[in-house]
Design a protein around this motif. Structure first.
Motif, short mmCIF file in Angstrom:
data_model
loop_
_atom_site.label_atom_id
_atom_site.label_comp_id
_atom_site.label_asym_id
_atom_site.label_seq_id
_atom_site.Cartn_x
_atom_site.Cartn_y
_atom_site.Cartn_z
N MET A 1 0.73 -1.24 -0.01
CA MET A 1 0.03 -0.02 -0.07
C MET A 1 1.12 1.18 -0.05
SD MET A 1 -3.06 1.12 2.45
CE MET A 1 -4.17 -0.07 2.71
N ALA A 2 0.61 1.91 -0.90
CA ALA A 2 1.43 3.37 -0.91
C ALA A 2 1.06 4.32 0.21
CB ALA A 2 0.98 4.23 -2.15
N PRO A 3 2.29 5.04 0.53
CA PRO A 3 1.89 6.06 1.83
C PRO A 3 0.88 6.98 1.32
CG PRO A 3 4.29 5.89 1.07
CD PRO A 3 3.62 4.85 0.18
N HIS A 4 0.93 7.22 0.34
CA HIS A 4 -0.12 8.45 -0.06
C HIS A 4 -1.85 8.01 0.15
CE1 HIS A 4 -2.09 11.91 -2.09
NE2 HIS A 4 -2.73 10.90 -3.10
N SER A 5 -1.86 6.63 -0.05
CA SER A 5 -3.34 6.12 0.24
C SER A 5 -3.84 6.07 1.83
CB SER A 5 -3.54 4.87 -0.67
OG SER A 5 -2.61 3.88 0.00
N VAL A 6 -2.69 5.84 2.46
CA VAL A 6 -2.75 5.78 4.07
C VAL A 6 -3.25 7.10 4.50
CG1 VAL A 6 -1.73 5.21 6.11
CG2 VAL A 6 -1.11 3.58 4.29
N GLN A 7 -2.52 8.15 3.94
CA GLN A 7 -2.77 9.59 4.35
C GLN A 7 -4.12 9.81 4.02
OE1 GLN A 7 0.27 11.77 2.87
NE2 GLN A 7 1.48 11.41 4.74
N THR A 8 -4.58 9.48 2.81
CA THR A 8 -6.06 9.89 2.41
C THR A 8 -7.05 9.11 3.32
OG1 THR A 8 -4.97 9.81 0.20
CG2 THR A 8 -7.29 9.78 0.27
N ILE A 9 -6.69 7.71 3.70
CA ILE A 9 -7.72 7.06 4.48
C ILE A 9 -7.83 7.62 5.87
CG2 ILE A 9 -8.14 4.73 5.59
CD1 ILE A 9 -6.77 3.42 3.25
N LEU A 10 -6.68 8.10 6.43
CA LEU A 10 -6.61 8.75 7.64
C LEU A 10 -7.53 10.08 7.51
CD1 LEU A 10 -3.31 8.14 9.18
CD2 LEU A 10 -5.49 7.11 9.75
N LYS A 11 -7.44 10.86 6.55
CA LYS A 11 -8.08 11.97 6.35
C LYS A 11 -9.36 11.64 6.49
CE LYS A 11 -4.65 14.95 4.15
NZ LYS A 11 -4.39 15.67 3.16
N ARG A 12 -10.07 10.86 5.55
CA ARG A 12 -11.39 10.51 5.66
C ARG A 12 -12.12 9.87 6.90
NH1 ARG A 12 -11.33 7.13 -0.11
NH2 ARG A 12 -11.04 8.86 -1.53
N VAL A 13 -11.19 8.90 7.56
CA VAL A 13 -11.91 8.73 8.86
C VAL A 13 -11.91 9.81 9.77
CG1 VAL A 13 -10.92 7.24 10.93
CG2 VAL A 13 -10.80 6.17 8.63
N LYS A 14 -10.84 10.70 9.79
CA LYS A 14 -10.96 11.72 10.72
C LYS A 14 -12.26 12.68 10.45
CE LYS A 14 -6.29 12.22 11.73
NZ LYS A 14 -4.90 13.23 11.93
N GLY A 15 -12.52 12.99 8.97
CA GLY A 15 -13.55 13.58 8.69
C GLY A 15 -15.02 12.97 8.94
N ARG A 16 -14.90 11.73 8.98
CA ARG A 16 -16.32 11.02 9.52
C ARG A 16 -16.45 10.80 10.86
NH1 ARG A 16 -15.72 5.84 5.43
NH2 ARG A 16 -16.65 6.86 3.58
N LEU A 17 -15.41 10.97 11.72
CA LEU A 17 -15.32 11.13 13.20
C LEU A 17 -15.99 12.35 13.52
CD1 LEU A 17 -12.09 9.15 14.43
CD2 LEU A 17 -14.59 8.68 14.75
#
Length: 185
Positions: free
Chosen positions: A1-17
């Motif tokens: 998994m690319a580091p860029h996709s992990v950051q994108t996923i974390l941003k989405r999770v934070k937004g949903r929280l």
């Protein structure tokens, strides 16, 4: 998994929280607003401006035990005159014009007094009213009525009984209106 996709996923999770917290806050606010604006679900005693003794109030031979708990925030004692009336939805009414007795130390603060009252045989008791006449004041916590042919019932007052007016509950759904009608005491 690319580091860029992990950051994108974390941003989405934070937004949903953040969105879930906002929705949760709004739901709690709506609940509190609704709760404070609505009527209490716990029945409160009401004044009865008029009172009429039913014709059969002296007919019958049933005995009732009435237990009255005086609140701890009531005056230390009362010398006021206390009356009680209770009955069913069919017009069967029990009336005791004086249940007070200052010499017996009735209705002292934080006490429970028990009375034997006779009257007509009733079905399920669905209303009770107290009447106080005097200057001391009196705060009732509960009134519990036991009968041989009825289930015991407790009415939760937790309030001062106003002077010179019948004060209590009518859970008869209009059935006791014949007993509680247009004449004053």
């Amino acid at each position: 998994m690319a580091p860029h996709s992990v950051q994108t996923i974390l941003k989405r999770v934070k937004g949903r929280l953040k969105m879930m917290k906002a929705v949760s806050f709004l739901l709690h606010f709506a609940f509190l607003f609704t709760f404070t604006q609505g009527r209490s679900i716990i029945p409160q005693p009401q004044p009865l401006r008029s009172f009429k003794l039913s014709n059969n109030q002296y007919a019958g031979s049933c005995s009732y035990t009435v237990s009255i708990k005086t609140s701890c925030s009531s005056p230390r004692y009362t010398r006021d005159q206390i009356s009680i009336a209770f009955g069913d939805a069919y017009g069967n009414q029990v009336y005791a014009p004086r249940i007070d007795d200052p010499s017996s130390r009735a209705f002292e603060s934080c006490s429970t007094d028990t009375f034997q009252i006779s009257g007509p045989c009733a079905y399920q008791i669905c209303y009770v009213y107290l009447y106080r006449n005097g200057y001391d004041g009196w705060k009732t916590q509960t009134v519990t009525i036991y009968g041989h042919y009825t289930k015991s019932v407790t009415f939760y007052y937790n309030s001062f009984i106003p002077n010179g007016i019948w004060y209590g509950f009518n859970h008869c759904n209009g059935g006791a209106s014949a007993a509680l009608s247009t004449s004053s005491m």
